[in-house]
Write an enzyme that holds these catalytic residues in place. Structure first.
Site, short mmCIF file in Angstrom:
data_model
loop_
_atom_site.label_atom_id
_atom_site.label_comp_id
_atom_site.label_asym_id
_atom_site.label_seq_id
_atom_site.Cartn_x
_atom_site.Cartn_y
_atom_site.Cartn_z
N VAL A 158 0.84 -1.20 0.00
CA VAL A 158 0.00 0.00 0.00
C VAL A 158 0.88 1.25 0.00
O VAL A 158 0.53 2.26 -0.64
CB VAL A 158 -0.97 0.00 1.21
CG1 VAL A 158 -1.77 1.29 1.27
CG2 VAL A 158 -1.90 -1.21 1.15
N CYS A 159 2.01 1.20 0.67
CA CYS A 159 2.87 2.37 0.83
C CYS A 159 3.25 3.04 -0.49
O CYS A 159 3.11 4.25 -0.62
CB CYS A 159 4.12 2.02 1.63
SG CYS A 159 3.75 1.40 3.29
N PRO A 160 3.71 2.29 -1.50
CA PRO A 160 4.07 2.98 -2.74
C PRO A 160 2.87 3.61 -3.44
O PRO A 160 3.02 4.64 -4.10
CB PRO A 160 4.72 1.90 -3.60
CG PRO A 160 4.30 0.61 -3.01
CD PRO A 160 4.04 0.86 -1.56
N LEU A 201 2.51 6.99 -1.54
CA LEU A 201 3.61 7.92 -1.81
C LEU A 201 3.57 8.38 -3.27
O LEU A 201 3.86 9.55 -3.56
CB LEU A 201 4.95 7.29 -1.47
CG LEU A 201 5.14 6.92 0.01
CD1 LEU A 201 6.51 6.29 0.23
CD2 LEU A 201 4.93 8.10 0.92
#
Length: 187
Positions: free
Chosen positions: A46-48, A51
């Site tokens: 999920v992080c990329p 960001l």
């Protein structure tokens, strides 16, 4: 005690930013609006997406005089490696702050102690270094940069228009409210 309206606590960290390692401290968050976005870890799922979404809106934030700081408990070296290998993270032009000691995650109360990772925490900080917005998600729930941009616009509007507040779904140019006895029960 709520973190809202509190001062950002002192910290020193190293970030990967525009091909360099740079020092970041609480002093860097003063004198302008800042958004600090905690995420669990580099090289995840999920992080990329988050960001990358922030990177797509970064110019809009910059037009408002806002700097974004992405923070995880990874090192600044890991941030560089991720930036060098991920097409999504290559779009990121804002600082990616390393927090391997978890000082920042503790300061903002988003650390999952037993995992050494941060929750998805979003903080909007005014030029005086006061936290004006705090939103913390479970790590399975991704954030939306367009909604964060709207919230920053509302925070900036309220700061520059004392006595006015922004109702739900407010966008720049829409009507605001001036709280008063005359409004009680009429909305």
């Amino acid at each position: 005690m709520s973190i809202i309206n509190s001062q950002v606590k002192p910290f020193k960290a190293t970030a990967y930013h525009n091909g360099n390692f740079v020092q970041v401290s609480e002093a860097d968050l003063k004198g302008k609006w800042s958004v600090v976005v905690f995420y669990p870890a580099d090289f995840t799922f999920v992080c990329p997406t988050e960001l990358g979404d922030l990177a797509d809106y970064y110019d809009e934030f910059k037009k408002l005089g806002v700097e974004i700081y992405g923070v995880s408990t990874d090192t600044h070296f890991t941030h560089k490696a991720w930036h060098d290998t991920s097409d999504t993270i290559k779009k990121v032009n804002y600082p990616l702050v390393g927090d391997p000691t978890a000082t920042l995650a503790r300061n903002f109360d988003v650390l999952i102690e037993e995992e050494g990772l941060a929750l998805r925490g979003t903080f909007v900080i005014n030029p005086e270094g006061e936290i004006k917005l705090c939103e913390i998600h479970d790590n399975g729930i991704g954030r939306d940069a367009s909604e964060l941009l709207r919230k920053v616009q509302a925070a900036q509007y309220v700061a520059s228009h004392p006595g006015e507040v922004c109702p739900a779904k407010w966008t720049p140019g829409a009507e605001t409210l001036a709280p008063s006895l005359d409004l009680v029960g009429k909305i």
